[in-house]
Write a protein that holds these residues in place. Structure first.
Motif, PDB file in Angstrom:
ATOM      1  N   PHE A   1       0.817  -1.210   0.000  1.00  0.00           N
ATOM      2  CA  PHE A   1       0.000   0.000   0.000  1.00  0.00           C
ATOM      3  C   PHE A   1       0.854   1.266   0.000  1.00  0.00           C
ATOM      4  CE2 PHE A   1      -3.423  -2.790   1.581  1.00  0.00           C
ATOM      5  CZ  PHE A   1      -4.425  -2.392   0.716  1.00  0.00           C
ATOM      6  N   LEU A   2       2.056   1.189   0.574  1.00  0.00           N
ATOM      7  CA  LEU A   2       2.896   2.375   0.700  1.00  0.00           C
ATOM      8  C   LEU A   2       3.716   2.666  -0.541  1.00  0.00           C
ATOM      9  CD1 LEU A   2       4.225   2.005   4.364  1.00  0.00           C
ATOM     10  CD2 LEU A   2       2.465   3.562   3.519  1.00  0.00           C
ATOM     11  N   VAL A   3       4.099   1.636  -1.277  1.00  0.00           N
ATOM     12  CA  VAL A   3       4.953   1.819  -2.445  1.00  0.00           C
ATOM     13  C   VAL A   3       4.086   2.064  -3.677  1.00  0.00           C
ATOM     14  CG1 VAL A   3       6.676   0.748  -3.933  1.00  0.00           C
ATOM     15  CG2 VAL A   3       6.747   0.363  -1.466  1.00  0.00           C
ATOM     16  N   PRO A   4       4.409   3.091  -4.485  1.00  0.00           N
ATOM     17  CA  PRO A   4       3.615   3.354  -5.701  1.00  0.00           C
ATOM     18  C   PRO A   4       3.537   2.137  -6.598  1.00  0.00           C
ATOM     19  CG  PRO A   4       5.189   5.133  -5.291  1.00  0.00           C
ATOM     20  CD  PRO A   4       5.518   4.031  -4.325  1.00  0.00           C
ATOM     21  N   PHE A   5       2.335   1.913  -7.117  1.00  0.00           N
ATOM     22  CA  PHE A   5       2.134   0.737  -7.972  1.00  0.00           C
ATOM     23  C   PHE A   5       3.061   0.743  -9.177  1.00  0.00           C
ATOM     24  CE2 PHE A   5       0.060  -1.169 -11.685  1.00  0.00           C
ATOM     25  CZ  PHE A   5      -0.070  -2.476 -11.246  1.00  0.00           C
ATOM     26  N   SER A   6       3.407   1.968  -9.672  1.00  0.00           N
ATOM     27  CA  SER A   6       4.224   2.064 -10.881  1.00  0.00           C
ATOM     28  C   SER A   6       5.589   1.422 -10.719  1.00  0.00           C
ATOM     29  CB  SER A   6       4.396   3.529 -11.300  1.00  0.00           C
ATOM     30  OG  SER A   6       4.941   4.285 -10.238  1.00  0.00           O
ATOM     31  N   LEU A   7       6.065   1.291  -9.462  1.00  0.00           N
ATOM     32  CA  LEU A   7       7.366   0.662  -9.250  1.00  0.00           C
ATOM     33  C   LEU A   7       7.345  -0.816  -9.607  1.00  0.00           C
ATOM     34  CD1 LEU A   7       8.642   2.284  -5.935  1.00  0.00           C
ATOM     35  CD2 LEU A   7       9.446   2.710  -8.256  1.00  0.00           C
ATOM     36  N   PHE A   8       6.167  -1.432  -9.602  1.00  0.00           N
ATOM     37  CA  PHE A   8       6.068  -2.852  -9.908  1.00  0.00           C
ATOM     38  C   PHE A   8       5.861  -3.103 -11.390  1.00  0.00           C
ATOM     39  CE2 PHE A   8       4.816  -2.438  -5.491  1.00  0.00           C
ATOM     40  CZ  PHE A   8       5.609  -3.390  -4.879  1.00  0.00           C
ATOM     41  N   ALA A   9       5.493  -2.058 -12.123  1.00  0.00           N
ATOM     42  CA  ALA A   9       5.320  -2.207 -13.566  1.00  0.00           C
ATOM     43  C   ALA A   9       6.693  -2.288 -14.236  1.00  0.00           C
ATOM     44  CB  ALA A   9       4.529  -1.022 -14.118  1.00  0.00           C
ATOM     45  N   GLN A  10       6.758  -2.961 -15.355  1.00  0.00           N
ATOM     46  CA  GLN A  10       8.018  -3.065 -16.085  1.00  0.00           C
ATOM     47  C   GLN A  10       8.309  -1.731 -16.777  1.00  0.00           C
ATOM     48  OE1 GLN A  10      10.426  -5.557 -16.456  1.00  0.00           O
ATOM     49  NE2 GLN A  10      11.457  -3.828 -17.407  1.00  0.00           N
ATOM     50  N   PRO A  11       9.360  -1.022 -16.349  1.00  0.00           N
ATOM     51  CA  PRO A  11       9.670   0.250 -17.010  1.00  0.00           C
ATOM     52  C   PRO A  11      10.033   0.033 -18.472  1.00  0.00           C
ATOM     53  CG  PRO A  11      10.832   0.034 -14.908  1.00  0.00           C
ATOM     54  CD  PRO A  11      10.260  -1.304 -15.238  1.00  0.00           C
ATOM     55  N   LYS A  12       9.792   1.047 -19.269  1.00  0.00           N
ATOM     56  CA  LYS A  12      10.123   0.976 -20.673  1.00  0.00           C
ATOM     57  C   LYS A  12      11.613   1.211 -20.886  1.00  0.00           C
ATOM     58  CE  LYS A  12       5.611   2.455 -22.476  1.00  0.00           C
ATOM     59  NZ  LYS A  12       4.868   2.760 -21.258  1.00  0.00           N
ATOM     60  N   THR A  13      11.996   1.129 -22.144  1.00  0.00           N
ATOM     61  CA  THR A  13      13.383   1.337 -22.544  1.00  0.00           C
ATOM     62  C   THR A  13      13.578   2.767 -23.032  1.00  0.00           C
ATOM     63  OG1 THR A  13      13.639  -0.979 -23.170  1.00  0.00           O
ATOM     64  CG2 THR A  13      15.141   0.589 -24.201  1.00  0.00           C
ATOM     65  N   ILE A  14      14.725   3.360 -22.674  1.00  0.00           N
ATOM     66  CA  ILE A  14      15.105   4.681 -23.160  1.00  0.00           C
ATOM     67  C   ILE A  14      16.343   4.543 -24.040  1.00  0.00           C
ATOM     68  CG2 ILE A  14      15.975   6.965 -22.528  1.00  0.00           C
ATOM     69  CD1 ILE A  14      14.267   6.846 -20.034  1.00  0.00           C
ATOM     70  N   VAL A  15      16.305   5.168 -25.220  1.00  0.00           N
ATOM     71  CA  VAL A  15      17.437   5.162 -26.151  1.00  0.00           C
ATOM     72  C   VAL A  15      17.891   6.604 -26.346  1.00  0.00           C
ATOM     73  CG1 VAL A  15      18.238   4.541 -28.459  1.00  0.00           C
ATOM     74  CG2 VAL A  15      16.525   3.112 -27.309  1.00  0.00           C
ATOM     75  N   PHE A  16      19.167   6.868 -26.074  1.00  0.00           N
ATOM     76  CA  PHE A  16      19.709   8.219 -26.159  1.00  0.00           C
ATOM     77  C   PHE A  16      20.430   8.468 -27.475  1.00  0.00           C
ATOM     78  CE2 PHE A  16      19.482   8.237 -21.447  1.00  0.00           C
ATOM     79  CZ  PHE A  16      18.893   9.483 -21.266  1.00  0.00           C
ATOM     80  N   GLN A  17      20.239   9.669 -28.020  1.00  0.00           N
ATOM     81  CA  GLN A  17      21.014  10.152 -29.169  1.00  0.00           C
ATOM     82  C   GLN A  17      21.396  11.610 -28.905  1.00  0.00           C
ATOM     83  OE1 GLN A  17      20.284   9.780 -33.696  1.00  0.00           O
ATOM     84  NE2 GLN A  17      19.123  11.626 -33.151  1.00  0.00           N
TER      85      GLN A  17
END
Length: 296
Positions: free
Chosen positions: A11-27
């Motif tokens: 209940f204390l930890v945001p649900f989004s932390l359990f979702a699989q984060p997306k990938t970031i590609v830098f240029q």
């Protein structure tokens, strides 16, 4: 007791932390000689250390917005839906150019300045929606007085929050019209018995010349492997090269040192010197101002 503790944690930890984060590609056009790229990646890790980070390239020639546009188009279609690209080639940093996140119809996201670097990807993948980054919400804490590193303070930070699920796309900022700043260039067109197109980029390691003429369009000239192709190249209104060369399926079909034409890995018409450097030999470069005519 353990079960109770686990429930409290959930209940204390945001649900989004359990979702699989997306990938970031830098240029970027930063190069890797200093800490700029590492700083951007550090900002992402500070938002959520489980986000996956990759590099497209950091060797875009300084200030070359056109090449940034091309490398995005060359690369993005091979990445999964949901991938977030952060492209920072931004000679106008700190000025009135808009900072945006573009979502394409393919489901990819592009974070950066709307300065022409989205020209090609908007056209090839289509614009689903564009939002202007609201820096009152999506800006690294205590960076308001920094005007020259939006890649770190705005773009990496916004991309990380989006990737981690801390914000939805709607929370990026206000929706904009589905238009981007465009760099004008010659699109491939059939003109009688010839095709006119653009030289967007070089195969820089070898000096081969890549055009934006797709194989399907080139085939309308009915030129078979082994037949000659006449090629004329202009930079703006100045003719730089004209000559004939065989069309081949592979480099091995022509002698070393001979001019040839072929389809590159993107299935676009290209030309080269086998085991040589066409660009250096003939002074042919690339960019929106370079035009090519191909005919039998």
């Amino acid at each position: 007791m353990k079960n109770f503790t686990a429930l409290v944690f959930l209940f204390l930890v945001p649900f989004s932390l359990f979702a699989q984060p997306k990938t970031i590609v830098f240029q970027t056009d930063f190069g890797l000689k200093d800490g700029a790229v590492s700083a951007m990646k550090g900002v992402v890790m500070g938002v959520n250390p489980t986000i996956r980070i990759f590099d497209l390239t950091h060797e875009i020639p300084a200030y070359n917005i056109w090449e940034a546009a091309y490398r995005l188009e060359q690369t993005a279609p091979y990445w999964p839906e949901g991938t977030i690209f952060v492209s920072v080639v931004d000679p106008g940093v700190g000025t009135e150019r808009k900072s945006v996140v573009l979502k394409t119809k393919s489901g990819h996201y592009f974070v950066g300045p709307d300065n022409g670097s989205l020209t090609l990807i908007a056209e090839s993948l289509g614009i689903q929606e564009i939002r202007e980054i609201d820096e009152a919400i999506n800006r690294r804490r205590n960076s308001q007085n920094s005007y020259t590193f939006h890649g770190r303070d705005v773009y990496a930070y916004t991309a990380a929050r989006l990737a981690a699920g801390f914000i939805t796309f709607a929370k990026v900022g206000k929706r904009l019209p589905n238009e981007v700043v465009k760099i004008p260039f010659q699109k491939p067109v059939l003109e009688g018995n010839a095709i006119v197109g653009n030289i967007p980029i070089l195969d820089i390691q070898y000096g081969n010349v890549w055009t934006n003429i797709p194989a399907d369009l080139f085939k309308k000239l009915n030129i078979a492997a082994g037949q000659k192709v006449k090629i004329t190249v202009w930079q703006s209104d100045k003719q730089v090269f004209q000559g004939e060369m065989p069309f081949a399926n592979t480099f091995g079909e022509v002698p070393e040192g001979q001019n040839m034409s072929y389809f590159n890995s993107l299935m676009n018409f290209s030309f080269a010197v086998n085991m040589g450097d066409f660009s250096t030999k003939y002074g042919v470069k690339s960019g929106p101002e370079w035009k090519v005519r191909v005919e039998k």
